[in-house]
Scaffold this motif. Structure first.
Motif, PDB file in Angstrom:
ATOM      1  N   TRP A 114      42.788  41.274  26.844  1.00  0.00           N
ATOM      2  CA  TRP A 114      43.917  41.607  27.710  1.00  0.00           C
ATOM      3  C   TRP A 114      44.926  42.544  27.054  1.00  0.00           C
ATOM      4  O   TRP A 114      45.696  43.199  27.710  1.00  0.00           O
ATOM      5  N   GLU A 120      45.545  43.998  36.601  1.00  0.00           N
ATOM      6  CA  GLU A 120      44.570  44.044  37.702  1.00  0.00           C
ATOM      7  C   GLU A 120      43.151  44.138  37.179  1.00  0.00           C
ATOM      8  O   GLU A 120      42.246  43.461  37.674  1.00  0.00           O
ATOM      9  N   LEU A 123      42.046  40.714  35.919  1.00  0.00           N
ATOM     10  CA  LEU A 123      41.705  39.766  36.977  1.00  0.00           C
ATOM     11  C   LEU A 123      40.390  40.138  37.653  1.00  0.00           C
ATOM     12  O   LEU A 123      39.606  39.256  38.026  1.00  0.00           O
ATOM     13  N   GLN A 124      40.117  41.418  37.822  1.00  0.00           N
ATOM     14  CA  GLN A 124      38.844  41.847  38.394  1.00  0.00           C
ATOM     15  C   GLN A 124      37.681  41.413  37.500  1.00  0.00           C
ATOM     16  O   GLN A 124      36.664  40.895  37.986  1.00  0.00           O
ATOM     17  N   ILE A 140      40.376  35.103  42.990  1.00  0.00           N
ATOM     18  CA  ILE A 140      41.510  35.106  42.069  1.00  0.00           C
ATOM     19  C   ILE A 140      42.629  35.911  42.713  1.00  0.00           C
ATOM     20  O   ILE A 140      42.445  37.081  43.066  1.00  0.00           O
ATOM     21  N   MET A 142      46.164  37.927  42.943  1.00  0.00           N
ATOM     22  CA  MET A 142      47.106  38.677  42.116  1.00  0.00           C
ATOM     23  C   MET A 142      48.366  37.832  41.948  1.00  0.00           C
ATOM     24  O   MET A 142      48.724  37.043  42.827  1.00  0.00           O
ATOM     25  N   TYR A 331      46.990  29.374  38.000  1.00  0.00           N
ATOM     26  CA  TYR A 331      47.349  29.810  36.654  1.00  0.00           C
ATOM     27  C   TYR A 331      48.856  30.043  36.641  1.00  0.00           C
ATOM     28  O   TYR A 331      49.479  30.272  37.676  1.00  0.00           O
ATOM     29  N   VAL A 341      43.104  30.528  40.908  1.00  0.00           N
ATOM     30  CA  VAL A 341      41.695  30.775  40.622  1.00  0.00           C
ATOM     31  C   VAL A 341      40.892  29.817  41.487  1.00  0.00           C
ATOM     32  O   VAL A 341      41.223  28.632  41.572  1.00  0.00           O
ATOM     33  N   LEU A 365      43.606  32.423  32.057  1.00  0.00           N
ATOM     34  CA  LEU A 365      44.528  33.357  32.696  1.00  0.00           C
ATOM     35  C   LEU A 365      45.981  32.969  32.437  1.00  0.00           C
ATOM     36  O   LEU A 365      46.855  33.839  32.342  1.00  0.00           O
TER      37      LEU A 365
END
Length: 374
Positions: A114, A120, A123-124, A140, A142, A331, A341, A365
């Motif tokens: 990360w 973004e 998360l993808q 998931i 945003m 999260y 999630v 996350l």
């Protein structure tokens, strides 16, 4: 669901669910005798399965077929027959679920650095890994990105015993809350100018200590920091600011990352084209409804641990997924839930593994989100 089962009934229900999850075929007593060491005859298993059917935990799709779990049967399985701590995001050591949970953590750590990615993109990538390892549709959301800061706070006396709290954010948005202090008769007789001066002192005190803090922080302040002489306003301020914060930060639907649709729709439960179309329509066109469902904050387990929510079949309020299971967890940024999630699949789901996957992804996350400063 409160259903009292004997140990034998529990064991046979557990075996039936496990066998059906593995095969997608109605389960007969002979299969359970051959596959599981139940210590009883085929006739005894048939009798117990008949009792479980009368209790609504199993049913026969056809008169000559074996039995399959009902939504209620799956619910008993999840609530009573798998390790309870799974649902509080604490997976027991040595279990298959623990192994899969660690696989999720390793995959996320290996493929998602990360420090080098946008939120973004992170998360993808997490959604794709979650779909691959769970065999389900991964969902998931945003994160909530409200970053309003306190610019100014003012307490104003409206009339005896009634005070208005006015909050101005850094974006020059103004929010107010009127509350009744329920004054004593002695307080009612106090000079209005004295109360105004006192409120101004409290306002100055709060502005000094709170200006520049985010509204998220205000929702979790330790109000014991207030000077003792102003304690009579403490509860009022705590409730007022908390309510204003909830109102200002009321979650708004955000984009949902969806992965794994093509794989899960190959499952036999999704053989009907119309059912597939309604699910895809929900995922693509009605994400706001789905978002409100998976972001709903459940009560934490004992000890305050975040909870994994499992909605089975008809427990889902959205019609397109009332034949599915939705497993989700939030999260967080610190103690504040900022996103969710989830996995969506057939009710014939490996619940232990799916719960472990969701729990591990949510924990990862939460850790990653502490790195970002949205």
């Amino acid at each position: 669901m409160e259903v009292q089962l004997t140990n034998r009934q529990q064991h046979i229900l557990w075996a039936t669910v496990r066998h059906y999850i593995a095969t997608a075929e109605p389960v007969g007593s002979k299969a359970l005798v051959e596959e599981y060491d139940l210590g009883v005859s085929s006739a005894t298993i048939r009798n117990v399965m008949g009792v479980l059917e009368k209790s609504g935990l199993l049913y026969q799709p056809h008169a000559s077929a074996g039995r399959v779990p009902s939504d209620s049967g799956y619910r008993i399985y999840v609530d009573q027959l798998i390790t309870p701590s799974l649902r509080s995001r604490s997976v027991p050591q040595g279990s298959g679920a623990e192994t899969l949970g660690r696989e999720v953590e390793v995959a996320l750590q290996k493929h998602l650095q990360w420090e080098d990615r946008s939120l973004e993109t992170l998360l993808q990538g997490a959604a794709q890994i979650l779909a691959t390892l769970s065999g389900c549709i991964s969902l998931i959301t945003m994160p909530q990105t409200t970053t309003a800061l306190l610019r100014h706070l003012q307490l104003v006396q409206i009339e005896a015993g009634r005070i208005m709290l006015i909050v101005v954010t850094d974006g020059y948005e103004t929010h107010s809350k009127l509350m009744d202090l329920s004054p004593t008769p002695e307080e009612t007789q106090r000079d209005s100018e004295v109360i105004d001066r006192e409120l101004q002192i409290v306002s100055n005190f709060l502005n000094t200590h709170l200006r520049g803090r985010s509204l998220l922080e205000l929702a979790n302040l330790n109000w014991s920091e207030l000077d003792q002489e102003f304690q009579r306003y403490g509860e009022f301020l705590k409730n007022s600011v908390a309510e204003l914060t909830r109102r200002t930060l009321a979650p708004t639907a955000t984009q949902i990352m969806v992965r794994g649709v093509s794989e899960v729709l190959r499952q036999p439960e999704f053989s009907q084209l119309q059912q597939v179309q309604t699910i895809i329509h929900l995922l693509e066109e009605e994400q706001d409804q789905l978002w409100r469902l998976i972001f709903e904050e459940p009560e934490p387990e004992d000890g305050g641990k975040p909870k994994v929510t499992v909605r089975i079949g008809a427990e889902n309020p959205l019609e397109p997924i009332r034949t599915c299971t939705l497993i989700s967890s939030n999260y967080r940024r610190g103690s504040i839930p900022v996103g969710s999630v989830g996995v969506l699949g057939p009710t014939r789901l490996d619940y232990e593994s799916a719960i472990a996957v969701v729990a591990s992804a949510a924990d990862y996350l939460s850790e990653a989100f502490s790195y970002f400063n949205p």
